[in-house]
Design an enzyme around this catalytic site. Structure first.
Site, PDB file in Angstrom:
ATOM      1  N   GLY A 339       0.815  -1.275  -0.033  1.00  0.00           N
ATOM      2  CA  GLY A 339      -0.210  -0.031   0.024  1.00  0.00           C
ATOM      3  C   GLY A 339       1.039   1.401   0.043  1.00  0.00           C
ATOM      4  O   GLY A 339       2.051   1.315   0.264  1.00  0.00           O
ATOM      5  N   GLY A 342      -0.611   8.714   2.106  1.00  0.00           N
ATOM      6  CA  GLY A 342      -0.094  10.040   2.282  1.00  0.00           C
ATOM      7  C   GLY A 342       0.839  10.148   3.417  1.00  0.00           C
ATOM      8  O   GLY A 342       1.799  10.787   3.257  1.00  0.00           O
ATOM      9  N   PHE A 343       0.959   8.933   4.402  1.00  0.00           N
ATOM     10  CA  PHE A 343       1.842   9.014   5.293  1.00  0.00           C
ATOM     11  C   PHE A 343       3.024   8.043   4.861  1.00  0.00           C
ATOM     12  O   PHE A 343       4.058   8.045   5.687  1.00  0.00           O
ATOM     13  CB  PHE A 343       1.246   8.349   6.566  1.00  0.00           C
ATOM     14  CG  PHE A 343       0.185   9.302   7.074  1.00  0.00           C
ATOM     15  CD1 PHE A 343       0.513  10.582   7.785  1.00  0.00           C
ATOM     16  CD2 PHE A 343      -1.489   9.078   6.817  1.00  0.00           C
ATOM     17  CE1 PHE A 343      -0.447  11.452   8.137  1.00  0.00           C
ATOM     18  CE2 PHE A 343      -2.019   9.895   7.422  1.00  0.00           C
ATOM     19  CZ  PHE A 343      -1.815  11.132   8.149  1.00  0.00           C
ATOM     20  N   GLY A 344       2.904   7.428   3.935  1.00  0.00           N
ATOM     21  CA  GLY A 344       4.032   6.658   3.544  1.00  0.00           C
ATOM     22  C   GLY A 344       3.846   5.441   3.058  1.00  0.00           C
ATOM     23  O   GLY A 344       2.552   4.861   2.969  1.00  0.00           O
ATOM     24  N   LYS A 360       5.125   0.092   8.075  1.00  0.00           N
ATOM     25  CA  LYS A 360       4.626   1.395   7.415  1.00  0.00           C
ATOM     26  C   LYS A 360       5.929   2.300   7.655  1.00  0.00           C
ATOM     27  O   LYS A 360       6.445   2.493   8.562  1.00  0.00           O
ATOM     28  CB  LYS A 360       3.618   2.025   8.114  1.00  0.00           C
ATOM     29  CG  LYS A 360       3.231   3.267   7.553  1.00  0.00           C
ATOM     30  CD  LYS A 360       1.808   3.723   7.954  1.00  0.00           C
ATOM     31  CE  LYS A 360       0.960   3.656   6.861  1.00  0.00           C
ATOM     32  NZ  LYS A 360      -0.436   4.002   6.972  1.00  0.00           N
ATOM     33  N   ASP A 455      -8.650  11.631   9.271  1.00  0.00           N
ATOM     34  CA  ASP A 455      -8.656  11.367   7.832  1.00  0.00           C
ATOM     35  C   ASP A 455      -9.476   9.928   7.739  1.00  0.00           C
ATOM     36  O   ASP A 455      -8.903   9.066   7.221  1.00  0.00           O
ATOM     37  CB  ASP A 455      -7.405  11.091   7.265  1.00  0.00           C
ATOM     38  CG  ASP A 455      -7.135  11.103   6.068  1.00  0.00           C
ATOM     39  OD1 ASP A 455      -8.091  11.504   5.258  1.00  0.00           O
ATOM     40  OD2 ASP A 455      -5.928  10.578   5.510  1.00  0.00           O
TER      41      ASP A 455
END
Ligand SMILES: *[C@@H]1O[C@H](CO)[C@@H](O)[C@H](O)[C@H]1NC(C)=O
Ligand SMILES: *[C@@H]1O[C@H](CO)[C@@H](O)[C@H](O)[C@H]1NC(C)=O
Ligand SMILES: *[C@@H]1O[C@H](CO)[C@@H](O)[C@H](O)[C@H]1NC(C)=O
Length: 630
Positions: A339, A342-344, A360, A455
């Site tokens: 995946g 937005g965060f990485g 992640k 979010d």
């Protein structure tokens, strides 16, 4: 009893103590009279100076004007803003007006605070307290999320005039009023209460307010209010007094300082908690109070020097080793990537005995590791069956890593419009909606710190092997600076899901998540993406708009995904869920139910259909606002 002059003495004592402790800090105290509400009650200037006065002054001015522009919106009484510049002289600011003020008054009092803080010159930090405004700036921003925690002891500033009322009666009425305010304030949605009470034997009315900074947790607010109450207690029988702190403000007066029609009925907020206990919990004599205060303020000064070290209850979360994580993901190879958000990126990892976890890689810039660790420890201690479990983290490598529970089914969006489109049956869809509601209710209302996700969207909902939902990425938005986010591209949220007040004014409350939940629920029912437009006839329509129009003509059953077998669901039930989803997307935010109410409505057969609703306002993918009106 603590008079103003005693406060001055206390501050001097603290300065001496702090100097003795070897912490080079000084305080300027320019307090004089407390009669004029525009006279600062207290000004603290830090003694560390800016590296480059011109840059600092520019950043400071810019922070002030950002804060000021926030206050020009109706209903905004609390704002944060920062100017980071490109140097070491970043300025993070926070300001608060009292909720009884009009926009004009708030701006005027803010201006007074700004001019009163100018004498702090090149100090890189300052706090100023006025009856009508509070302003703080620093070169760090931890105080945004943790207004100095529970060590933040309110300081009482008492008027040196005594009441002209009969003293025992006056004292009793003030105590009861303040006690009620201290109980009710943390229970309100905006952490603010105003109330009046009559002195029975005389002709006076007591006016009082309680206010916590909006981003404090309920626990911090409660604690601050209790201490404020106890400290004001020591001011009696002064005719007027206030308790000031970074986390809260409390004031009572024999004189009106708000309109009689601006009060709140406290009764619904008092509930079971007995107010008579408060005196016992923190009954401090003046002497002990001063000691406590010295301690608290010393901590405050110390924290200004070092970045704050939060002590959080950790779940069993582990600090993983970077090179092991790298090996387990085959050097973060593309084959392991599952995946990207937005965060990485997220990678599948095989660790030890073939236990599969997700790793992640976070793109959070150069945030301090200590701060990162505090955040992840907080997230790790949240455990709920509808929230993705965080197993640990890793901060010893070039990137910050989070180690998470692995969800083989992937994210909800794949099942709605992605490669697995149309494979979820109605029961699974309903359970997913219910599960998300339960997970959010836990984040907002059950965990000891209120966590706002910010979010919520279908790609942040993961499914386990039983197709039960787990909310991912909660708490991560906190890792982004909350700066000009709603104006610039940095805004922590996704268009199409974002509540209009958050997208346009940066207003943040748990109702932001309620809104996004409503959008996700409509997506689950319809199998359509909120930001995609549907060509119905000549008209282009966003999902939310279409849902509303169908609801108006009582044809919202048409929203149901064609992929669903009509024998699986009862139309009436689906319609009810569409209605609950629409209720969640109403504006203003106060019209939206809380997540626990949503959960109850979904799980019981509700009698809610009589509730009048208004057309939702939303912000589309091109950031255009569609204002709801009826
Ligand atoms: C910041 O504002 C103050 C007051 O208006 C002004 O005196 C000062 O020159 C300004 N500083 C900069 C760098 O613009
Ligand atoms: C209230 O009573 C006091 C004396 O008891 C008197 O001096 C004062 O004027 C009264 N105030 C009002 C508003 O009637
Ligand atoms: C409250 O009272 C003031 C004057 O006493 C009035 O101007 C204002 O409109 C009132 N506000 C409300 C909401 O009734």
């Amino acid at each position: 009893m603590m008079s103003t002059s005693l406060v001055v003495v206390v501050v001097i004592v603290i300065v001496l103590m702090v100097v003795e402790l070897g912490v080079a800090q000084t305080t300027n105290n320019i307090t004089n009279s407390t009669d004029d509400t525009n006279t600062p009650l207290l000004v603290f200037c830090g003694s560390n100076d800016a590296m480059d006065l011109t840059t600092f002054s520019k950043n400071l001015n810019s922070t002030f004007s950002l804060l000021r522009s926030r206050f020009s919106n109706i209903g905004v009484f609390y704002a944060t803003a920062q100017e980071l510049g490109d140097s070491n002289d970043a300025v993070y600011g926070l300001a608060q007006c009292r909720n009884y003020e009009s926009v004009t008054q708030c701006l005027a009092y803010f201006d007074v605070a700004v001019s009163a803080v100018r004498p702090c010159g090149s100090s890189i930090g300052a706090n100023i307290y006025l009856d009508n405004c509070f302003l703080k700036y620093e070169n760090y921003n931890q105080f945004y999320d943790d207004p100095e925690g529970t060590s933040d002891t309110p300081l009482a500033i008492c008027s040196n005039k005594s009441t002209t009322q009969q003293i025992t009666d006056f004292n009793r009425v003030v105590q009861q009023l303040l006690s009620d305010i201290s109980v009710a304030t943390p229970r309100t949605s905006n952490f603010y209460t105003a109330s009046t009470r009559q002195v029975t034997s005389g002709n006076a009315t007591i006016y009082a307010i309680g206010q916590c900074v909006e981003n404090a947790s309920q626990a911090i607010c409660k604690n601050c209010m209790l201490t404020a109450y106890n400290n004001l207690h020591n001011c009696l029988p002064s005719n007027e007094a206030r308790a000031i702190a970074l986390g809260c403000f409390m004031r009572y007066s024999e004189f009106p300082f708000f309109q009689n029609n601006q009060t709140l009925n406290l009764v619904p907020f008092l509930g079971a908690g007995s107010s008579s206990k408060h005196g016992l919990i923190l009954a401090v004599s003046s002497g002990a109070g001063v000691l406590f205060l010295i301690l608290a303020l010393s901590i405050w000064f110390w924290r200004r020097k070092r970045s704050s070290v939060k002590e959080l209850e950790g779940g069993q979360s582990y600090n993983y080793n970077y090179s092991d994580s790298k090996k387990a993901t085959n050097d973060f190879s593309d084959e392991h990537m599952i995946g990207k958000g937005g965060f990485g990126e997220v990678f599948k990892a095989i660790v030890d005995n073939e236990i599969v976890v997700a790793v992640k890689k976070l793109h959070v810039g150069s945030r301090a590791k200590e701060e990162f660790e505090n955040e992840v420890k907080l997230i790790s201690s949240v455990r709920h069956r509808n929230l993705l479990l965080q197993l640990g983290w890793c901060s010893d490598g070039p990137e910050l890593l989070l180690v998470l529970e692995y969800m083989p089914q992937g994210s909800l969006d794949k099942f709605l419009w992605g490669e697995k489109k149309g494979t979820l049956n109605w029961k699974q869809r309903f359970d997913i909606i219910l599960g998300i509601a339960r997970g959010l209710a836990h984040l907002h209302e059950e965990y000891h710190v209120k966590i706002i996700h910010r979010d919520i969207k279908s790609s942040n909902i993961l499914l386990d092997n039983d197709f039960q939902p787990k909310i991912a990425n909660f708490g991560l938005a906190r890792l982004y600076p909350e700066d000009q986010s709603h104006i610039t591209t940095q805004f922590a949220g996704t268009m199409g899901y974002t509540a209009p007040e958050h997208a346009t004014h940066g207003h943040l409350s748990e109702k932001v998540d309620v809104y996004s939940f409503g959008v996700v629920a409509l997506e689950v029912i319809s199998g359509r993406k909120s930001s995609d437009v549907n060509y119905s006839g000549a008209e282009m329509e966003y999902l939310l708009n279409q849902a509303w129009k169908l609801y108006e003509t009582d044809t919202h059953v048409m929203l149901i995904d064609d992929a669903l077998d009509p024998n699986e669901y009862q139309e009436e039930k689906v319609k009810t869920i569409v209605e609950i989803a629409l209720m969640c997307t109403q504006s203003p935010a106060s019209l939206r139910p809380t997540m626990s109410q949503v959960y109850l409505m979904l799980s019981n057969e509700p009698a809610l259909r009589q509730r009048r609703m208004s057309r939702p306002t939303f912000v589309d993918a091109n950031r255009r606002i569609h204002i709801g009106e009826n």
